[in-house]
Design a protein around this motif. Structure first.
Motif, PDB file in Angstrom:
ATOM      1  N   LYS A 141      -0.132  -4.803   3.260  1.00 50.87           N
ATOM      2  CA  LYS A 141      -1.106  -4.365   2.466  1.00 50.87           C
ATOM      3  C   LYS A 141      -0.364  -3.111   1.702  1.00 50.87           C
ATOM      4  O   LYS A 141       0.399  -1.981   2.110  1.00 50.87           O
ATOM      5  N   ARG A 142       0.131  -3.898   0.700  1.00 54.74           N
ATOM      6  CA  ARG A 142       0.713  -3.658  -0.030  1.00 54.74           C
ATOM      7  C   ARG A 142       0.439  -2.710  -0.431  1.00 54.74           C
ATOM      8  O   ARG A 142      -1.131  -3.065  -1.400  1.00 54.74           O
ATOM      9  N   HIS A 143       0.881  -1.100  -1.234  1.00 56.46           N
ATOM     10  CA  HIS A 143      -0.338  -0.275  -1.995  1.00 56.46           C
ATOM     11  C   HIS A 143      -0.158   0.097  -3.443  1.00 56.46           C
ATOM     12  O   HIS A 143      -0.508   0.857  -4.053  1.00 56.46           O
ATOM     13  N   ASN A 144       1.966  -0.064  -3.837  1.00 57.64           N
ATOM     14  CA  ASN A 144       2.080   0.328  -4.617  1.00 57.64           C
ATOM     15  C   ASN A 144       2.931  -1.164  -5.335  1.00 57.64           C
ATOM     16  O   ASN A 144       3.418  -1.600  -4.594  1.00 57.64           O
ATOM     17  N   ALA A 145       4.001  -0.381  -5.963  1.00 58.84           N
ATOM     18  CA  ALA A 145       5.149  -0.999  -6.578  1.00 58.84           C
ATOM     19  C   ALA A 145       6.067  -1.288  -5.755  1.00 58.84           C
ATOM     20  O   ALA A 145       6.644  -2.282  -5.702  1.00 58.84           O
ATOM     21  N   PHE A 146       6.300   0.220  -4.773  1.00 57.59           N
ATOM     22  CA  PHE A 146       7.418   0.195  -4.198  1.00 57.59           C
ATOM     23  C   PHE A 146       7.328  -0.806  -2.439  1.00 57.59           C
ATOM     24  O   PHE A 146       7.655  -1.116  -2.667  1.00 57.59           O
ATOM     25  N   GLY A 147       5.990  -0.829  -1.674  1.00 56.75           N
ATOM     26  CA  GLY A 147       5.028  -1.617  -1.494  1.00 56.75           C
ATOM     27  C   GLY A 147       5.924  -2.684  -1.371  1.00 56.75           C
ATOM     28  O   GLY A 147       5.951  -3.746  -0.790  1.00 56.75           O
ATOM     29  N   TYR A 148       5.616  -3.505  -2.581  1.00 57.54           N
ATOM     30  CA  TYR A 148       5.968  -5.275  -3.246  1.00 57.54           C
ATOM     31  C   TYR A 148       7.221  -4.974  -2.944  1.00 57.54           C
ATOM     32  O   TYR A 148       7.770  -5.946  -2.488  1.00 57.54           O
ATOM     33  N   LEU A 149       8.357  -4.334  -3.781  1.00 57.27           N
ATOM     34  CA  LEU A 149      10.134  -4.508  -4.011  1.00 57.27           C
ATOM     35  C   LEU A 149      10.518  -4.050  -2.417  1.00 57.27           C
ATOM     36  O   LEU A 149      11.215  -4.848  -1.950  1.00 57.27           O
ATOM     37  N   TYR A 150       9.935  -3.191  -1.511  1.00 60.44           N
ATOM     38  CA  TYR A 150      10.165  -2.744   0.029  1.00 60.44           C
ATOM     39  C   TYR A 150       9.462  -4.264   0.317  1.00 60.44           C
ATOM     40  O   TYR A 150      10.827  -5.304   1.567  1.00 60.44           O
ATOM     41  N   LEU A 151       8.805  -5.115   0.689  1.00 60.74           N
ATOM     42  CA  LEU A 151       8.584  -5.875   1.304  1.00 60.74           C
ATOM     43  C   LEU A 151       9.441  -7.364   1.040  1.00 60.74           C
ATOM     44  O   LEU A 151       9.817  -7.873   1.667  1.00 60.74           O
ATOM     45  N   ALA A 152       9.781  -7.450  -0.511  1.00 60.85           N
ATOM     46  CA  ALA A 152      10.285  -8.343  -0.669  1.00 60.85           C
ATOM     47  C   ALA A 152      11.949  -8.460  -0.543  1.00 60.85           C
ATOM     48  O   ALA A 152      12.660  -9.029  -0.271  1.00 60.85           O
ATOM     49  N   LEU A 153      12.527  -7.006  -0.225  1.00 61.15           N
ATOM     50  CA  LEU A 153      13.773  -6.636   0.557  1.00 61.15           C
ATOM     51  C   LEU A 153      14.165  -6.687   1.921  1.00 61.15           C
ATOM     52  O   LEU A 153      15.106  -7.259   2.117  1.00 61.15           O
TER      53      LEU A 153
END
Length: 184
Positions: A141-153
């Motif tokens: 469950k991503r909370h913010n833009a960094f959560g999306y970036l982190y998961l993509a990486l």
């Protein structure tokens, strides 16, 4: 050999997953592994999560070095909270490895962590019968833009880690348990 799969209908993780969450599921056969088919799920989780995979440990160490300046929890921070004693005495709120235990059932254990950028849950689910399997499902469950970036990486590494952990766990003996046909 592990493969991409579907989350079994009986999994507790269904109650956690919401629209827009990331979910992946991998599984591997447990045929010939009666020890893993009948072991307490805390033992199964400990066996999987503490697999001795050198390159995985190196990746986690590298992740931890990058996590500190970003204010993310490190594996060492989380593991410090682990209670001593037999893994079979751990309950919801305790840790197995650096993962917090959220729920334990006869054939499933749900672990995970909450952080500022994302919360995640890992379900280790076991089926029995003619075709016994072990499933590893991860929901983020991503909370913010960094959560999306982190998961993509991390996704390419995550997928390789999960499949390697599944294959290693099924191919290696559980500590302290003798399995016919497997070298100690």
């Amino acid at each position: 050999m592990s493969k991409s799969d579907e989350l079994p209908e009986e999994s507790l993780l269904h109650a956690y997953v919401a629209s827009g969450d990331y979910l992946d599921v991998f599984s591997v056969s447990l045929e010939g592994r009666t020890d893993l088919q009948t072991a307490d799920m805390r033992v199964v989780a400990d066996h999987m999560l503490n697999a001795d995979i050198g390159w995985m440990k190196s990746l986690l160490a590298m992740r931890d070095k990058m996590a500190v300046p970003l204010g993310m929890k490190t594996t060492a921070d989380l593991a410090r909270d682990q209670r001593a004693g037999p893994v079979t005495e751990r309950h919801a709120g305790d840790r197995i490895g650096f993962f917090k235990v959220y729920d334990i059932r006869e054939d499933e254990i749900v672990l995970g962590e909450n952080d500022w950028h994302q919360d995640f849950r890992l379900s280790i689910f076991r089926t029995s019968g003619d075709r016994p399997r072990i499933f590893a499902a991860t929901c983020c469950k991503r909370h913010n833009a960094f959560g999306y970036l982190y998961l993509a990486l991390i996704l390419p590494f995550h997928r390789k880690i999960v499949t390697t952990v599944l294959d290693t766990a099924v191919g290696s003996p559980v500590r302290g348990v003798q399995v016919p046909g497997l070298a100690p």
